[in-house]
Design an enzyme around this catalytic site. Sequence first.
Site, mmCIF file in Angstrom:
data_model
loop_
_atom_site.group_PDB
_atom_site.id
_atom_site.type_symbol
_atom_site.label_atom_id
_atom_site.label_comp_id
_atom_site.label_asym_id
_atom_site.label_seq_id
_atom_site.Cartn_x
_atom_site.Cartn_y
_atom_site.Cartn_z
ATOM 1 N N ASP A 142 -3.910 -6.478 -12.585
ATOM 2 C CA ASP A 142 -4.528 -6.649 -11.263
ATOM 3 C C ASP A 142 -4.915 -8.098 -11.042
ATOM 4 O O ASP A 142 -6.050 -8.401 -10.695
ATOM 5 C CB ASP A 142 -5.794 -5.790 -11.111
ATOM 6 C CG ASP A 142 -5.454 -4.370 -10.753
ATOM 7 O OD1 ASP A 142 -6.371 -3.565 -10.698
ATOM 8 O OD2 ASP A 142 -4.260 -4.080 -10.543
ATOM 9 N N CYS A 200 13.018 -2.095 9.514
ATOM 10 C CA CYS A 200 12.149 -0.936 9.239
ATOM 11 C C CYS A 200 10.678 -1.328 9.400
ATOM 12 O O CYS A 200 10.278 -2.438 9.086
ATOM 13 C CB CYS A 200 12.404 -0.455 7.809
ATOM 14 S SG CYS A 200 11.306 0.869 7.280
ATOM 15 N N CYS A 203 6.145 1.981 7.266
ATOM 16 C CA CYS A 203 4.818 1.931 6.633
ATOM 17 C C CYS A 203 3.758 1.483 7.621
ATOM 18 O O CYS A 203 2.644 2.023 7.640
ATOM 19 C CB CYS A 203 4.843 1.023 5.407
ATOM 20 S SG CYS A 203 5.532 -0.614 5.724
ATOM 21 N N CYS A 207 0.596 4.195 8.694
ATOM 22 C CA CYS A 207 -0.759 3.990 8.156
ATOM 23 C C CYS A 207 -1.793 4.546 9.147
ATOM 24 O O CYS A 207 -1.902 4.066 10.276
ATOM 25 C CB CYS A 207 -1.012 2.508 7.888
ATOM 26 S SG CYS A 207 -2.682 2.210 7.275
ATOM 27 N N CYS A 223 -8.023 -0.210 4.730
ATOM 28 C CA CYS A 223 -7.101 0.515 3.837
ATOM 29 C C CYS A 223 -7.838 1.683 3.153
ATOM 30 O O CYS A 223 -8.930 1.517 2.593
ATOM 31 C CB CYS A 223 -6.575 -0.467 2.802
ATOM 32 S SG CYS A 223 -5.565 0.300 1.536
ATOM 33 N N CYS A 250 -4.597 6.199 -1.754
ATOM 34 C CA CYS A 250 -3.677 6.596 -0.697
ATOM 35 C C CYS A 250 -2.278 6.100 -1.064
ATOM 36 O O CYS A 250 -2.134 4.987 -1.537
ATOM 37 C CB CYS A 250 -4.122 5.968 0.618
ATOM 38 S SG CYS A 250 -3.022 6.276 1.997
ATOM 39 N N CYS A 253 1.800 4.586 2.583
ATOM 40 C CA CYS A 253 2.765 3.513 2.883
ATOM 41 C C CYS A 253 3.895 3.485 1.864
ATOM 42 O O CYS A 253 4.936 2.866 2.100
ATOM 43 C CB CYS A 253 2.073 2.159 2.991
ATOM 44 S SG CYS A 253 1.401 1.536 1.444
ATOM 45 N N CYS A 257 8.279 5.097 2.644
ATOM 46 C CA CYS A 257 9.248 4.011 2.440
ATOM 47 C C CYS A 257 10.594 4.580 1.993
ATOM 48 O O CYS A 257 10.673 5.301 0.992
ATOM 49 C CB CYS A 257 8.714 3.037 1.393
ATOM 50 S SG CYS A 257 9.862 1.677 1.085
HETATM 51 FE FE1 SF4 Z 1 10.154 0.022 5.534
HETATM 52 FE FE2 SF4 Z 1 9.386 0.234 2.984
HETATM 53 FE FE3 SF4 Z 1 9.728 -2.212 4.071
HETATM 54 FE FE4 SF4 Z 1 7.668 -0.675 4.852
HETATM 55 S S1 SF4 Z 1 7.980 -1.536 2.810
HETATM 56 S S2 SF4 Z 1 9.045 -1.830 6.183
HETATM 57 S S3 SF4 Z 1 8.561 1.396 4.757
HETATM 58 S S4 SF4 Z 1 11.331 -0.669 3.731
#
Ligand code: SF4
Length: 360
Positions: A142, A200, A203, A207, A223, A250, A253, A257
Amino acid sequence: MKREIRAAARTAGFDQVGFAPAAPPTHAEAYEAWLANGYHGEMGYMAREDSVRRRLDPREALPGCRTLIVVSLLYGSTPPRTTAPGRRAADRTDASRGRRLPVVARYALGRDYHDVFEERLDALSAAIEALAPGARTKRYVDYGPVLERDHAQRAGLGWIGKNTMLLHPDLGSYFMLGELLTDLDIEPDPPFVHDRCGTCRRCIDACPTEAILDGRLLDARLCISYLTIELRGAIPEELRPAIGNRVFGCDICQEVCPWNSDAPGPDRPPFAARPGQPMPPEDMVAWAEELAALAPDEFRARYRGTAFSRPGRDGLLRNLAVGLGNSGESGVRPILERLRADSSPLVREHARWAIDVLPG
Ligand code: SF4
C-alpha cells in the site's frame, strides 16, 4: 541477477514481478493535485510532508535506492459468497440473495493481505541477501493510492484504468501490489504503455456514489471503500443510501470492468483464512448481534490478522447499521434498537438513522 530475483519472487509466491527504475513517478503532479483538492479525505498520513516526499521519490524512502521490484498477488475474480455471480453491479445490493446479506470486498474474507505480503516480501528480501550479500532492501505494501500503480505500470505490470486500478489484459484487476526497494542496479523492464480502456466508461457510470472522476482520479471521500474502511467518523447521510449492503469495501468498479470478465483466479487464494479463523456471519443481523456483544479486547482477539480489524468494532457496526437501514426490512428493527443504545455514539447515531429510513 535479474533472472534469479524474478525466480525468487515466484518461489516466494508472487504472481507478477517487474522491475522499475527508482525515479520520481510519472504521475507526481497528478498526485499533488489530488492532495490539493482534498480527495484523500481523512487519510491525512498521505498529505504529511515526509510522506509526500517519499511517495514522490523512492530514494527518499531508501537512500541509494536504484530499483523497485514490483510484485502482485492475484486474489481471484470469484465473487465472495455474499454477492450474486453474473449479476449487474446495480443488482448486487437488491434482494437477489437476500437483503440482509453483508457484502464485503473480495480480498477481505481471510487473512489481512498486508501480513501475507510482508511475509512473502521478507522471503524475497532474504533471497536477495543470499544472491547479493550486503544489498539493501525495504518493503512496502500500500505504498500509495496512485503511486504504487505508477511504479507497477513502469515495471510493465499493467495500465492504470479509468477506475484508477491497475489492470492487466490477461489478469484483470483483482490483484494487490507490493514493492521491494533495493539499492541494486537492475535493468528496468519495459513499461506497459497501452491504454486498453478506450472509450469504455462502465466503472465511472456504475459507481453509486460517483466517486470516479474523469482524468483517472478518485475522490476517496465518496468511495464506498473509503467510507466503510478508512473513515473513522460518521458516514455522510446523503451517501448512506447508495452504500446498500456493502458493509466492508466495494468491488463495483472492478465487477463491471470487461477486463475482469474472464480474469483467472489464483491456484491457491493467497489470503485464504487460517484454519480456525472465524468467518463473519452471512446475515447482517447475526453479524451485528455478534459485534454488539463483544468488548473492545474481545473484538481485537477475534478479528486479529483480518482486514476487518481496520475499521474496528465501532466502524463495522456503523456500516452494518447503514446496511440494515438500507435493507428496508422491518424485521431488522430489534437489532437496530439495541444498537441505538450501544456504548459508541457513532453506532448509536447510525442506528437512529437506520430506524428512521425503515418502512413504517
Ligand atoms: Fe472500462 Fe475497466 Fe477501463 Fe473502467 S477500468 S473504463 S470499466 S476498461
